[in-house]
Design a protein around this motif. Structure first.
Motif, mmCIF file in Angstrom:
data_model
loop_
_atom_site.group_PDB
_atom_site.id
_atom_site.type_symbol
_atom_site.label_atom_id
_atom_site.label_comp_id
_atom_site.label_asym_id
_atom_site.label_seq_id
_atom_site.Cartn_x
_atom_site.Cartn_y
_atom_site.Cartn_z
ATOM 1 N N MET A 1 0.717 -1.379 0.013
ATOM 2 C CA MET A 1 -0.009 0.035 -0.072
ATOM 3 C C MET A 1 0.960 1.172 -0.028
ATOM 4 O O MET A 1 0.566 2.277 -0.772
ATOM 5 N N ILE A 2 1.993 1.380 0.737
ATOM 6 C CA ILE A 2 2.759 2.370 0.756
ATOM 7 C C ILE A 2 3.685 2.593 -0.610
ATOM 8 O O ILE A 2 3.493 3.806 -1.060
ATOM 9 N N ALA A 3 3.895 1.353 -1.245
ATOM 10 C CA ALA A 3 4.740 1.606 -2.708
ATOM 11 C C ALA A 3 3.633 2.179 -3.667
ATOM 12 O O ALA A 3 3.925 3.035 -4.376
ATOM 13 N N ALA A 4 2.108 1.632 -3.421
ATOM 14 C CA ALA A 4 1.288 2.190 -4.515
ATOM 15 C C ALA A 4 0.965 3.607 -4.182
ATOM 16 O O ALA A 4 0.762 4.513 -5.230
ATOM 17 N N LEU A 5 1.015 3.969 -2.871
ATOM 18 C CA LEU A 5 0.580 5.255 -2.573
ATOM 19 C C LEU A 5 1.720 6.459 -3.016
ATOM 20 O O LEU A 5 1.629 7.368 -3.741
ATOM 21 N N PRO B 1 8.387 -0.686 10.198
ATOM 22 C CA PRO B 1 9.436 -1.237 9.165
ATOM 23 C C PRO B 1 9.209 -1.594 7.929
ATOM 24 O O PRO B 1 9.843 -1.645 6.990
ATOM 25 N N ALA B 2 7.890 -1.965 7.595
ATOM 26 C CA ALA B 2 7.222 -2.243 6.342
ATOM 27 C C ALA B 2 7.333 -1.158 5.386
ATOM 28 O O ALA B 2 7.217 -1.333 4.194
ATOM 29 N N ALA B 3 7.452 -0.039 6.135
ATOM 30 C CA ALA B 3 7.657 1.409 5.126
ATOM 31 C C ALA B 3 8.925 1.060 4.159
ATOM 32 O O ALA B 3 8.994 1.893 3.381
ATOM 33 N N ILE B 4 9.892 0.600 4.991
ATOM 34 C CA ILE B 4 11.179 0.482 4.131
ATOM 35 C C ILE B 4 10.922 -0.105 2.809
ATOM 36 O O ILE B 4 11.450 0.626 1.700
ATOM 37 N N PRO B 5 10.744 -1.225 2.563
ATOM 38 C CA PRO B 5 10.515 -1.871 1.198
ATOM 39 C C PRO B 5 9.355 -1.178 0.515
ATOM 40 O O PRO B 5 9.379 -1.047 -0.791
ATOM 41 N N ILE C 1 10.603 0.306 -3.090
ATOM 42 C CA ILE C 1 9.773 -0.341 -4.111
ATOM 43 C C ILE C 1 8.944 0.981 -4.857
ATOM 44 O O ILE C 1 9.052 1.006 -6.163
ATOM 45 N N GLY C 2 8.103 1.492 -4.088
ATOM 46 C CA GLY C 2 7.557 2.698 -4.739
ATOM 47 C C GLY C 2 8.419 3.808 -5.180
ATOM 48 O O GLY C 2 7.946 4.244 -6.418
ATOM 49 N N CYS C 3 9.530 4.144 -4.794
ATOM 50 C CA CYS C 3 10.558 4.842 -5.380
ATOM 51 C C CYS C 3 11.082 4.244 -6.807
ATOM 52 O O CYS C 3 10.923 4.989 -7.771
ATOM 53 N N PHE C 4 11.275 3.184 -6.757
ATOM 54 C CA PHE C 4 11.905 2.533 -7.756
ATOM 55 C C PHE C 4 10.813 2.471 -9.070
ATOM 56 O O PHE C 4 11.184 2.685 -10.226
ATOM 57 N N LEU C 5 9.641 2.006 -8.629
ATOM 58 C CA LEU C 5 8.561 2.020 -9.778
ATOM 59 C C LEU C 5 8.346 3.372 -10.427
ATOM 60 O O LEU C 5 8.065 3.499 -11.313
ATOM 61 N N SER C 6 8.231 4.191 -9.236
ATOM 62 C CA SER C 6 8.039 5.826 -9.724
ATOM 63 C C SER C 6 8.859 6.161 -10.878
ATOM 64 O O SER C 6 8.468 6.824 -11.940
ATOM 65 N N ASN C 7 10.154 5.841 -10.551
ATOM 66 C CA ASN C 7 11.119 6.423 -11.350
ATOM 67 C C ASN C 7 11.173 5.760 -12.870
ATOM 68 O O ASN C 7 11.446 6.309 -13.809
ATOM 69 N N ILE C 8 10.851 4.392 -12.721
ATOM 70 C CA ILE C 8 10.795 3.856 -13.824
ATOM 71 C C ILE C 8 9.709 4.136 -14.792
ATOM 72 O O ILE C 8 9.715 4.589 -16.005
ATOM 73 N N LEU C 9 8.480 4.279 -13.942
ATOM 74 C CA LEU C 9 7.285 4.677 -14.740
ATOM 75 C C LEU C 9 7.098 6.309 -15.468
ATOM 76 O O LEU C 9 6.524 6.577 -16.158
ATOM 77 N N THR C 10 8.094 7.015 -14.551
ATOM 78 C CA THR C 10 8.177 8.405 -15.051
ATOM 79 C C THR C 10 9.490 8.676 -16.150
ATOM 80 O O THR C 10 9.741 9.730 -16.301
ATOM 81 N N GLN C 11 9.819 7.489 -16.471
ATOM 82 C CA GLN C 11 10.981 7.469 -17.306
ATOM 83 C C GLN C 11 12.203 8.086 -16.938
ATOM 84 O O GLN C 11 12.786 8.912 -17.971
ATOM 85 N N CYS C 12 12.622 8.145 -15.869
ATOM 86 C CA CYS C 12 13.780 8.499 -15.353
ATOM 87 C C CYS C 12 14.962 7.787 -15.930
ATOM 88 O O CYS C 12 14.914 6.655 -16.501
#
Length: 164
Positions: free
Chosen positions: A14-18, A52-56, A60-71
């Motif tokens: 949920m944190i990654a999706a948000l 601690p669930a916020a760490i992954p 993962i959220g940052c990783f996906l965001s950076n890929i999806l926004t074509q960084c």
């Protein structure tokens, strides 16, 4: 025990999706592409204060965001690393509520300017980029993140509680 693991996985997801959704909102509003970048998603970097669930989830959220926004690939790698280090630091300092936003501010201020210079070829001096990235991180993590921390802490202390 199995239920606890499922809850942690669901919280991280949920944190990654948000994080992804909030990154898209900031991009649509043009807030993530200026000299001072304000990513709403960076406010979530205080969540390791609660779980601690916020760490992954953040990583993962940052990783996906950076890929999806074509960084650029270096941005995907090192931007994600900065978020991971900030999340781990926030978790390590969780006993000190007022220090929760400091690790992501520091990690991004030290790492992202080099990414901007090397991956994107931005000609500005590194100290200037550190200043602008730092200001954006103070707004995102320090102001918005602390507002989120106080809102969650005051109104929903059990949101991230994991029952055995």
């Amino acid at each position: 025990m199995k239920s606890k693991k499922i809850i942690i996985i669901c919280q991280a997801a949920m944190i990654a999706a948000l994080y992804v959704v909030l990154t898209y909102v900031a991009n649509m509003l043009g807030l993530a592409n200026r000299d001072i970048q304000v990513r709403f998603s960076e406010a979530l970097t205080i969540l390791p204060f609660f779980t601690p669930a916020a760490i992954p989830g953040l990583t993962i959220g940052c990783f996906l965001s950076n890929i999806l926004t074509q960084c650029m690939p270096l941005d995907v790698l090192f931007g994600t690393l900065a978020t991971f280090l900030g999340a781990v630091g926030t978790y390590a300092l969780r006993r000190f509520k007022w220090l929760a936003p400091v690790p992501p501010i520091v990690a991004n201020t030290l790492i992202v300017p080099w990414v901007l210079r090397i991956a994107y070829g931005i000609p500005a001096a590194i100290p200037y980029l550190m200043f602008t990235v730092g200001v954006g991180e103070v707004i995102s993590c320090g102001v918005l993140g602390m507002m989120l921390l106080h809102g969650v802490n005051k109104n929903g202390k059990n949101i991230f509680q994991v029952n055995n």
